[in-house]
Design an enzyme around this catalytic site. Sequence first.
Site, PDB file in Angstrom:
ATOM      1  N   LYS A  39       0.839  -1.197   0.000  1.00 58.05           N
ATOM      2  CA  LYS A  39       0.000   0.000   0.000  1.00 58.05           C
ATOM      3  C   LYS A  39       0.874   1.247   0.000  1.00 58.05           C
ATOM      4  O   LYS A  39       2.086   1.179   0.201  1.00 58.05           O
ATOM      5  CB  LYS A  39      -0.925  -0.007   1.219  1.00 58.05           C
ATOM      6  CG  LYS A  39      -0.214  -0.020   2.552  1.00 58.05           C
ATOM      7  CD  LYS A  39      -1.203  -0.129   3.698  1.00 58.05           C
ATOM      8  CE  LYS A  39      -0.478  -0.129   5.043  1.00 58.05           C
ATOM      9  NZ  LYS A  39      -1.429  -0.186   6.176  1.00 58.05           N
ATOM     10  N   TYR A 266      14.682  30.898   5.777  1.00 57.24           N
ATOM     11  CA  TYR A 266      13.561  31.616   6.377  1.00 57.24           C
ATOM     12  C   TYR A 266      13.676  31.644   7.899  1.00 57.24           C
ATOM     13  O   TYR A 266      14.045  30.651   8.531  1.00 57.24           O
ATOM     14  CB  TYR A 266      12.234  30.945   6.005  1.00 57.24           C
ATOM     15  CG  TYR A 266      11.906  30.981   4.536  1.00 57.24           C
ATOM     16  CD1 TYR A 266      11.671  32.191   3.880  1.00 57.24           C
ATOM     17  CD2 TYR A 266      11.822  29.804   3.806  1.00 57.24           C
ATOM     18  CE1 TYR A 266      11.360  32.214   2.528  1.00 57.24           C
ATOM     19  CE2 TYR A 266      11.511  29.818   2.455  1.00 57.24           C
ATOM     20  CZ  TYR A 266      11.283  31.028   1.817  1.00 57.24           C
ATOM     21  OH  TYR A 266      10.974  31.051   0.477  1.00 57.24           O
TER      22      TYR A 266
END
Length: 377
Positions: A39, A266
Amino acid sequence: MDLDGMRPTWAEVDLNAVRANIRALKRISKAPRLMAVVKANGYGHGAVPVATAAIEAGADWLGVASVEEGVTLRRHGISAPILVLGYVSPGQAEAVLTEGLRVALFDGELGQALNREGRRLGRWARVHLKVDTGMGRIGLQPAEVGRLGRELARLDHVEVEGVFTHLATADEPGNPYTRLQLERYEAALAELAAAGVRPAIRHAANSAGLMLHPEAHYDMVRSGIAVVGLPPAPGVAWPVKLAPALTWKTRVGLVKWLEAGHSISYGCTYTTARREQIATLPVGYADGYPRRLSNRAQVLIRGRRCPVVGVVTMDQMMVRVPDDLPVRVGDEVVLIGRQGGEEITATELAGLADTISYEIVCGISRRVPRFYGGETA
């Protein structure tokens, strides 16, 4: 790796490692069947290549999270039995039957929808009853199993092929909750037997259950994270030596020397303490490198560990390079994997990011191309 014309951030998946892991897991399993769970795009490794390699190495079944994931495997020519482990809506009954998928079932509405479509198409729907023994997720309570079993037994195009549960603490040796869950599972099996329903395939063990709890092996074991070579949890003495299948790489995009007092990225969360050699890498959180690793993780360049400095941005991040390391633009950088005598694992990054290795590898985004080695068994 030849990446001419491409952004130089990529993953390499060793399918021989997948095959080796399957064989190692089968050697310790007491169950006659092994399901390779692929999955979430094979835990970020590529569902189709991983599934193919797993089947080649002896996996008997495949597990997916959704009908769509199962259909993808079928579209690529994979004919092995596939069980959809997650929720399936009644509206997906036709696709389930057309593609020959098995589904987890825990309510009568889906059973009725499968029966109607089965009658229309002239096909049998094979279902695995899901029992909630303690995860609190999908599944019937053990006391409800007999009622649904009797209801399904009256349907003419539905076969109860299996019954399964999922263990919540199998990766915690000595935790009594696993034993409690198995006792509840046994009670559910007894309820089914009393209703005259005896599914051929009982399964409960996940990767951790396979390796630590032989009493949970029953008729089939399921393994996902161990198939791609990652331990289910850190700090446990696992009985199988797994081979990590994935290496994640990028290349140096820019190298520069910054004087003391220069802020990076940042928020100015990192400031150079002296003159420092800084490399910019073309990889960021949009590629799946967690922002939480800002100022925490390291990468490998020329076999040396280089710390991530400043905030990881969407498409780029910066690392501090040792003064004595002659780094050049284009040098290969390892984010996960080995280089020289050093290794950075998904488990290491997970610990630094306060998460699990599953999230690290599943989070590597689709804009990171995967390249496969060992494609011939």
